[in-house]
Enzyme design. Structure first.
Site, PDB file in Angstrom:
ATOM      1  N   LYS A 178     -14.877  -3.470   6.868  1.00 39.51           N
ATOM      2  CA  LYS A 178     -13.453  -3.421   7.170  1.00 39.51           C
ATOM      3  C   LYS A 178     -13.151  -3.776   8.619  1.00 39.51           C
ATOM      4  O   LYS A 178     -13.849  -3.358   9.528  1.00 39.51           O
ATOM      5  CB  LYS A 178     -12.912  -2.008   6.906  1.00 39.51           C
ATOM      6  CG  LYS A 178     -12.757  -1.659   5.427  1.00 39.51           C
ATOM      7  CD  LYS A 178     -12.081  -0.307   5.284  1.00 39.51           C
ATOM      8  CE  LYS A 178     -12.179   0.252   3.881  1.00 39.51           C
ATOM      9  NZ  LYS A 178     -11.292  -0.435   2.935  1.00 39.51           N
TER      10      LYS A 178
ATOM     11  N   GLY B 161      -8.228   7.882   0.138  1.00 38.99           N
ATOM     12  CA  GLY B 161      -8.654   9.175   0.656  1.00 38.99           C
ATOM     13  C   GLY B 161      -7.937  10.353   0.048  1.00 38.99           C
ATOM     14  O   GLY B 161      -8.066  11.480   0.517  1.00 38.99           O
TER      15      GLY B 161
ATOM     16  N   GLY C  92      -7.555   5.942  -4.127  1.00 42.23           N
ATOM     17  CA  GLY C  92      -7.325   7.179  -4.862  1.00 42.23           C
ATOM     18  C   GLY C  92      -8.101   7.315  -6.172  1.00 42.23           C
ATOM     19  O   GLY C  92      -7.884   8.253  -6.923  1.00 42.23           O
TER      20      GLY C  92
END
Lengths: 298, 194
Positions: A87, A159, A220
């Site tokens: 990332k 998260g 999620g």
């Protein structure tokens, strides 16, 4: 000079979008070190995502979240034979340059990290390495593709262990593609102006009834059922971040999510996979969150 | 004329792209995920993807033994990229399973990572094919019974041995149908019993 690089990299469209095609039907797992990367590969991940902290920890610890240390990325690359992604912050093209120099297989320009530029995303055509970017709706997805992204993922709400945002985002993308077809030509032009994307790209997605690049779900996903849900809603694979290494038995959870992604239409297999998981990560209600990652980027 | 049903292993990878080309060539693609799916097919494609991910799923779902058996009994099988690695009897690099169906030595990720992926036109025995090499393997060696069907420079990129056909590249994503056409003819010859 600058124009030249752009041209060269546009010639890489087939192989860069192609790598995303090779990942389809698979699970890409967040890892923060070589040891986790090995567990992910062993569990059947089709790629790993190297990052500094998993989103749940970024949420808990706060502070600025940045690209992972190159030392760790190199260790991850050495530890596994599957593709390694890493990332970079939104707009932080130097982090992306570093990742390209390290030789990662894919760069995720990610809202999970703290954005570095509030006006511009990275011009991804300047890079040889392919990019994956998050999107909450069709306009956002097309803007990223127009900037050179070779793959799209829903942003979801990373998260949280709460799948609701990822579901909203994939429904929004697929719903809009269908709506544009039904509404006809006039609506395409309006949409292209409103969303600041070329009409050519709009026409292409209406005709194909899908994005011109592979579209994964992310944000999620915590259980095998979550993964299968998003696959049935039309995503072509899933990213799992905190869901694996924040669960009680990461290896089992990882295997079970892979199993459910492969057999997403086979209810018995999803049931069997669900039985095998350790306790899922705790998760959050969205209205209790301090900040929303999905609101970063535009 | 009866349609040809071609199974495509669909546990991970770009199986949908293979299906698209087969449909254009009037064959019927069939996605293979379980043992039962392997019934009633005239040929099998193992697509591109991650060979470790695909390999693990083949092992888990009991497909490994059955595919080996079908291959030994002469079912035409084509493997592209990851598929080629799985079909080989020797692999340089990490390897989840070996189907051992073709005498060939493959080296995984032989060109390096994604920055070394490239597109190239390949000279084959049935014309030029536009092909994508994505984190591609190299076919280092092929057995005595094997036939080289395509090369770029000095490197073998397409080969066959009896019923097994392997390519180190992806004809399926550039949309070039020539290799699939060749594979379908192979299936027809097999059905005719020659």
């Amino acid at each position: 000079m600058k124009q030249n690089t752009t041209q060269v990299n546009q010639n890489r469209t087939l192989v860069n979008r192609g790598l995303a095609q090779m990942l389809k039907g698979g699970v890409i797992m967040d890892v923060v070190n070589a040891e986790q990367a090995k567990i992910a590969e062993k569990a059947g991940a089709c790629a790993v995502m190297a990052l500094e902290r998993v989103p749940a920890d970024i949420r808990a610890d706060g502070g600025v979240a940045r690209m992972a240390n190159p030392k760790i990325i190199k260790q991850v690359m050495k530890a596994v034979s599957i593709p390694v992604m890493a990332k970079a912050r939104i707009g932080h093209f130097v982090e992306a340059q570093i990742l390209e120099a390290l030789g990662v297989d894919f760069i995720d320009e990610s809202e999970v990290l703290t954005p570095a530029d509030e006006q511009f995303h990275i011009n991804k055509w300047n890079f040889k390495t392919p990019f994956v970017c998050g999107a909450t709706n069709l306009g956002e997805a097309l803007r990223r593709i127009n900037e050179g992204a070779s793959m799209i993922r829903t942003k979801g709400e990373a998260g949280t262990g709460n799948v609701v945002e990822a579901v909203r985002h994939i429904r929004s993308i697929t719903g809009k593609i269908q709506e544009l077809k039904q509404k006809g030509k006039k609506s395409w032009k309006t949409f292209s102006i409103q969303e600041r994307v070329p009409i050519k790209l709009v026409k292409e997605i209406v005709q194909k009834q899908k994005l011109p690049v592979v579209n994964f779900a992310a944000g999620g996903i915590a259980t095998p059922a979550d993964a299968a849900l998003l696959m049935q809603l039309g995503t072509e694979g899933v990213f799992v971040g905190s869901g694996i290494f924040k669960s009680k038995q990461p290896e089992k959870t990882a295997q079970a999510i892979v199993e459910a992604t492969v057999h997403f239409k086979d209810f018995k297999k999803i049931a069997q996979a669900s039985e095998k998981t350790g306790t899922a990560m705790k998760g959050n209600e969205l209205n209790k969150l301090e900040y929303r990652f999905a609101k970063r980027g535009w | 004329m009866k349609s040809t049903i071609v199974g495509i292993l669909a546990v991970q990878g770009d199986f949908a792209e293979h299906a698209l080309i087969l449909k254009k060539l009037n064959a019927i693609p069939k996605e293979i995920r379980t043992l039962n799916d392997l019934e009633n097919i005239h040929g099998l494609i193992i697509p591109g993807g991650e060979s470790t991910s695909i390999g693990k799923q083949i092992k888990k779902n009991g497909l490994e033994k059955k595919i080996k058996e079908l291959g030994k009994n002469g079912l035409p099988i084509m493997g592209t990229c990851a598929g080629a690695i799985l079909l080989a009897d020797k692999v340089i690099g990490k390897c989840e399973i070996k189907l051992n169906l073709i005498h060939a030595t493959l080296e995984r990720n032989a060109y390096g990572g994604q920055n070394n992926s490239f597109e190239s036109s390949v000279n084959t025995s049935f014309g030029k094919i536009q092909a994508a090499f994505i984190r591609a393997p190299k076919i280092k060696k092929i057995g005595n019974q094997g036939k080289i069907l395509g090369k770029i420079g000095n490197e073998i990129v397409l080969a066959e041995e009896k019923n097994i056909l392997i390519a180190s590249f992806h004809p399926e994503i550039s949309g070039d149908p020539k290799l699939h056409q060749y594979f379908l003819e192979k299936i027809k010859r097999h059905q005719a019993g020659c």
